[in-house]
Design a protein around this motif. Structure first.
Motif, PDB file in Angstrom:
ATOM      1  N   THR A 114       0.758  -1.309  -0.293  1.00  0.00           N
ATOM      2  CA  THR A 114      -0.113   0.042   0.111  1.00  0.00           C
ATOM      3  C   THR A 114       0.915   1.386   0.091  1.00  0.00           C
ATOM      4  N   ASP A 215       0.352  -3.246  -9.834  1.00  0.00           N
ATOM      5  CA  ASP A 215       0.008  -3.982  -8.563  1.00  0.00           C
ATOM      6  C   ASP A 215       0.089  -5.438  -8.666  1.00  0.00           C
ATOM      7  N   TYR A 218      -0.181 -10.517  -5.712  1.00  0.00           N
ATOM      8  CA  TYR A 218      -0.619 -11.873  -5.907  1.00  0.00           C
ATOM      9  C   TYR A 218       0.066 -12.503  -6.592  1.00  0.00           C
ATOM     10  N   SER A 246       4.040  -7.812  -2.173  1.00  0.00           N
ATOM     11  CA  SER A 246       3.755  -7.807  -0.693  1.00  0.00           C
ATOM     12  C   SER A 246       4.232  -9.253  -0.250  1.00  0.00           C
ATOM     13  N   LYS A 249       1.318 -11.376   1.463  1.00  0.00           N
ATOM     14  CA  LYS A 249       0.492 -12.596   0.901  1.00  0.00           C
ATOM     15  C   LYS A 249       1.416 -13.760   0.751  1.00  0.00           C
ATOM     16  N   LYS A 257       3.121  -6.231   7.054  1.00  0.00           N
ATOM     17  CA  LYS A 257       3.059  -4.942   6.368  1.00  0.00           C
ATOM     18  C   LYS A 257       4.568  -4.702   5.754  1.00  0.00           C
TER      19      LYS A 257
HETATM   20  N1  PMP Z   1      -2.895  -4.487  -3.744  1.00  0.00           N
HETATM   21  C1  PMP Z   1      -3.921  -5.349  -3.332  1.00  0.00           C
HETATM   22  C2  PMP Z   1      -4.750  -5.824  -4.679  1.00  0.00           C
HETATM   23  C3  PMP Z   1      -4.182  -5.956  -2.425  1.00  0.00           C
HETATM   24  O1  PMP Z   1      -5.198  -7.057  -2.494  1.00  0.00           O
HETATM   25  C4  PMP Z   1      -3.664  -5.439  -1.131  1.00  0.00           C
HETATM   26  C5  PMP Z   1      -3.648  -6.388   0.174  1.00  0.00           C
HETATM   27  N2  PMP Z   1      -3.727  -5.907   1.027  1.00  0.00           N
HETATM   28  C6  PMP Z   1      -2.499  -4.696  -1.395  1.00  0.00           C
HETATM   29  C7  PMP Z   1      -2.363  -3.994  -2.623  1.00  0.00           C
HETATM   30  C8  PMP Z   1      -1.995  -4.058  -0.177  1.00  0.00           C
HETATM   31  O2  PMP Z   1      -0.771  -4.997   0.320  1.00  0.00           O
HETATM   32  P1  PMP Z   1      -0.190  -4.804   1.886  1.00  0.00           P
HETATM   33  O3  PMP Z   1      -0.784  -5.169   2.740  1.00  0.00           O
HETATM   34  O4  PMP Z   1       1.228  -5.315   1.613  1.00  0.00           O
HETATM   35  O5  PMP Z   1       0.009  -3.297   1.802  1.00  0.00           O
END
Ligand code: PMP
Ligand code: GLN
Length: 399
Positions: A114, A215, A218, A246, A249, A257
């Motif tokens: 994020t 992004d 996943y 991330s 995941k 985080k």
């Molecule tokens: N992008 C997408 C599509 C997500 O599903 C998420 C899940 N929280 C994030 C970004 C953010 O990931 P993070 O928890 O590492 O900030």
């Protein structure tokens, strides 16, 4: 609700003193993930809404983080992230996508994807710029664009296949278009971009000199033998893209985080200009622990597609006799379900009813659109123990 999120009026209440506030994000309330998880907890529902596992990260990873806490690795790391972790990321990126990237100038560790997405958007976008994104869109993109004074141009993906209509994208591009945000595998629909999509995008981005924010959180959750089409596989795209990942995941530790951004030196420099004043750094012992685990267990990534495909299949099989209609998810840990044979309620009312009356929490799809299309869909999260999935599905199959 247009704008995508439920407005929580409590947070707009100025209290006894009138501060004459004019919100910079007047249409934004509390995120749907927080709203639904709170509702699930309040009603003791099985929480298949917000995306987080009900199982833990690998024990060796936790042991490494504890080790570094105990050894006193508890002060600030370098602004770009612990070097050993950036080196491990470079090795991973080369192994997965054949891209050679510099830990010094092209990789930045961030407190979650994020933050990386926020920094990428705010580093590039200015007042009056246009940013193309696809609805349903993950909820953090639009506020970041709006806070820059830029204009989100939200192109709807149509059910049931949610493919990108590239002609529509080409038609939406103007001299003001600065950035295009993609998300594959896609939350919330579970679709993935193909090689053909990437080739068209590469050509469009080059033709219009666009920056791409990809992004890819996943990236390792892709099913049925498909391949994740990272921007890092396409040199023409990698040269103009922020690729965001991330660890939450990939290692089942969403609460840690920690994520990262790979981008060419010029983009990384701009990203870091913002990152250093948004959070400065991520958390030190977590980065050291992840560095060890990435180096010592590169094979963990290879186990993820089968691990999550099985969960998808268990969940979908348990819903086979239900009145939900499913197209199996191609990636992510989310499954969309069409509930139009079960209820005529709009999706936000339906998920409230489902949570409160039937004991299963889900995410309504319409909140991720500026203008929701026809159709009644909810998103279920399947990063849960099989027992949780079976219990949830049994309740859903009884509807
Ligand atoms: N992008 C997408 C599509 C997500 O599903 C998420 C899940 N929280 C994030 C970004 C953010 O990931 P993070 O928890 O590492 O900030
Ligand atoms: N990405 C998660 C989801 O889509 C939620 C993350 C969050 O709550 N911010 O469910």
């Amino acid at each position: 609700m247009p704008g995508g999120l439920w407005v929580d009026h409590d947070i707009h209440d100025n209290g006894p003193m009138d501060l004459h506030l004019t919100s910079k994000l007047p249409h934004i309330g509390t995120t749907i993930f927080t709203v639904m998880s709170a509702l699930a907890a309040a009603h003791d529902a099985i929480n298949l809404s917000q995306g987080f596992p009900d199982y833990d990260g690998p024990p060796e990873l936790k042991a490494r983080v504890k080790h570094y806490i105990d050894k006193g690795f508890n002060q600030y790391p370098p602004m770009a992230g612990v070097l050993g972790l950036r080196e491990a990321i470079a090795a991973k990126v080369q192994r997965c996508y054949g891209a050679v990237v510099s830990p010094d100038t092209e990789i930045t560790v961030t407190p979650g994807a994020t933050e990386a997405i926020y920094c990428a958007i705010t580093a590039i976008c200015r007042t009056g710029d246009e940013v193309v994104m696809f609805d349903p869109a993950y909820d953090s993109y639009e506020p970041a664009v709006t806070l820059c004074g830029a204009r989100p141009v939200r192109l709807p993906l149509q059910p049931p296949d949610y493919r990108v209509d590239w002609q529509r994208v080409a038609d939406a591009i103007t001299p003001r278009t600065r950035m295009l945000i993609i998300n594959s595998p896609h939350n919330p629909t579970g679709t993935i971009l193909t090689r053909d999509d990437m080739l068209i995008l590469e050509q469009l981005a080059d033709q219009h000199n666009l920056i791409v924010c990809a992004d890819e959180v996943y990236e390792h959750l892709v099913f049925d033998g498909a391949r994740h089409e990272s921007v890092l596989r396409y040199p023409g795209l990698a040269a103009r893209a922020f690729a965001v990942s991330s660890f939450g995941k990939t290692y089942h530790v969403t609460g840690w985080k920690t994520g990262y951004c790979v981008a060419p030196p010029a983009l990384t420099q701009e990203l870091r200009r913002v990152h250093q004043f948004v959070t400065f750094v991520g958390i030190t012992p977590i980065q050291w622990g992840l560095a060890d685990f990435l180096r010592e267990h590169p094979d963990h990534l290879d186990t993820l597609p089968a691990f999550y495909q099985r969960k998808r299949d268990v969940f979908n099989a348990a819903l086979k006799s239900s009145r939900f209609k499913l197209t199996p998810s191609a990636g992510t840990f989310f499954q969309l379900a069409d509930y139009s044979e079960i209820s005529e309620l709009p999706d936000q009312a339906f998920v409230r009813w489902l949570t409160v009356e039937k004991g299963v929490a889900a995410i309504p799809l319409s909140v991720f659109y500026e203008t929701p299309p026809e159709g009644r869909y909810v998103r279920f999260c399947f990063c849960k123990e099989e027992e949780t999935l079976r219990r949830g599905a049994a309740r859903l199959a009884a509807l």
